[in-house]
Design a protein around this motif. Sequence first.
Motif, PDB file in Angstrom:
ATOM      1  N   PHE A 274       0.828  -1.197   0.000  1.00 13.13           N
ATOM      2  CA  PHE A 274       0.000   0.000   0.000  1.00 13.13           C
ATOM      3  C   PHE A 274       0.868   1.255   0.000  1.00 13.13           C
ATOM      4  CE2 PHE A 274      -2.410   3.288   2.287  1.00 13.13           C
ATOM      5  CZ  PHE A 274      -3.467   3.426   1.396  1.00 13.13           C
ATOM      6  N   ILE A 275       1.943   1.266   0.775  1.00 12.78           N
ATOM      7  CA  ILE A 275       2.861   2.407   0.793  1.00 12.78           C
ATOM      8  C   ILE A 275       3.515   2.573  -0.578  1.00 12.78           C
ATOM      9  CG2 ILE A 275       5.050   3.225   1.768  1.00 12.78           C
ATOM     10  CD1 ILE A 275       4.127   2.017   4.446  1.00 12.78           C
ATOM     11  N   ASN A 276       3.851   1.471  -1.229  1.00 18.80           N
ATOM     12  CA  ASN A 276       4.435   1.518  -2.566  1.00 18.80           C
ATOM     13  C   ASN A 276       3.453   2.140  -3.561  1.00 18.80           C
ATOM     14  OD1 ASN A 276       5.965   1.127  -4.840  1.00 18.80           O
ATOM     15  ND2 ASN A 276       5.657  -1.065  -4.910  1.00 18.80           N
ATOM     16  N   ILE A 277       2.196   1.751  -3.507  1.00 15.00           N
ATOM     17  CA  ILE A 277       1.189   2.305  -4.415  1.00 15.00           C
ATOM     18  C   ILE A 277       1.023   3.801  -4.177  1.00 15.00           C
ATOM     19  CG2 ILE A 277      -1.269   2.242  -5.018  1.00 15.00           C
ATOM     20  CD1 ILE A 277       0.285  -0.110  -6.117  1.00 15.00           C
ATOM     21  N   VAL A 278       0.934   4.221  -2.917  1.00 16.82           N
ATOM     22  CA  VAL A 278       0.765   5.640  -2.591  1.00 16.82           C
ATOM     23  C   VAL A 278       1.979   6.439  -3.071  1.00 16.82           C
ATOM     24  CG1 VAL A 278       0.615   7.270  -0.660  1.00 16.82           C
ATOM     25  CG2 VAL A 278      -0.819   5.240  -0.684  1.00 16.82           C
ATOM     26  N   THR A 279       3.178   5.914  -2.875  1.00 24.19           N
ATOM     27  CA  THR A 279       4.390   6.601  -3.317  1.00 24.19           C
ATOM     28  C   THR A 279       4.440   6.721  -4.835  1.00 24.19           C
ATOM     29  OG1 THR A 279       5.543   5.724  -1.382  1.00 24.19           O
ATOM     30  CG2 THR A 279       6.904   6.588  -3.163  1.00 24.19           C
ATOM     31  N   THR A 280       4.052   5.675  -5.541  1.00 24.56           N
ATOM     32  CA  THR A 280       4.047   5.709  -6.994  1.00 24.56           C
ATOM     33  C   THR A 280       3.072   6.756  -7.514  1.00 24.56           C
ATOM     34  OG1 THR A 280       4.630   3.365  -7.068  1.00 24.56           O
ATOM     35  CG2 THR A 280       3.698   4.318  -9.069  1.00 24.56           C
ATOM     36  N   VAL A 281       1.890   6.834  -6.923  1.00 22.88           N
ATOM     37  CA  VAL A 281       0.910   7.841  -7.324  1.00 22.88           C
ATOM     38  C   VAL A 281       1.435   9.242  -7.019  1.00 22.88           C
ATOM     39  CG1 VAL A 281      -1.403   8.739  -6.823  1.00 22.88           C
ATOM     40  CG2 VAL A 281      -1.064   6.292  -7.174  1.00 22.88           C
ATOM     41  N   ALA A 282       2.076   9.436  -5.865  1.00 14.00           N
ATOM     42  CA  ALA A 282       2.618  10.750  -5.500  1.00 14.00           C
ATOM     43  C   ALA A 282       3.712  11.183  -6.477  1.00 14.00           C
ATOM     44  CB  ALA A 282       3.150  10.718  -4.076  1.00 14.00           C
ATOM     45  N   VAL A 283       4.601  10.272  -6.849  1.00 17.86           N
ATOM     46  CA  VAL A 283       5.655  10.605  -7.814  1.00 17.86           C
ATOM     47  C   VAL A 283       5.046  10.926  -9.178  1.00 17.86           C
ATOM     48  CG1 VAL A 283       7.618   9.629  -9.099  1.00 17.86           C
ATOM     49  CG2 VAL A 283       7.480   9.370  -6.631  1.00 17.86           C
ATOM     50  N   GLY A 284       4.032  10.196  -9.572  1.00 17.08           N
ATOM     51  CA  GLY A 284       3.359  10.469 -10.842  1.00 17.08           C
ATOM     52  C   GLY A 284       2.697  11.833 -10.865  1.00 17.08           C
TER      53      GLY A 284
END
Length: 94
Positions: A40-50
């Motif tokens: 879940f942290i990985n998904i949130v980080t990926t969306v934030a970087v995008g």
Amino acid sequence: MLFGLFECEGLPLEANINVTLFKRATYRSCTDVFCALIFFINIVTTVAVGIYSYNYGDFRVLINGHDSFGNICGMENTPIPHLSLSGQNMTSKP
């Protein structure tokens, strides 16, 4: 007998056919809560970087390429302060 899969001692073959091979677990719980949290942290980080890349990035650099002074090929560039060769007209370059 069917290779011993349905064989129970003392019961005829007809009674052994209804024997289940796998028992259902009576007690279940989440075992990968830590891994789910990391995912879940990985998904949130990926969306934030995008989102950050979309708002502050320049996609033209990926499509056309650029030189070491920040000039993007195929377009007229704006000068960057403190770089003497930036802001050149690169429309004739591929």
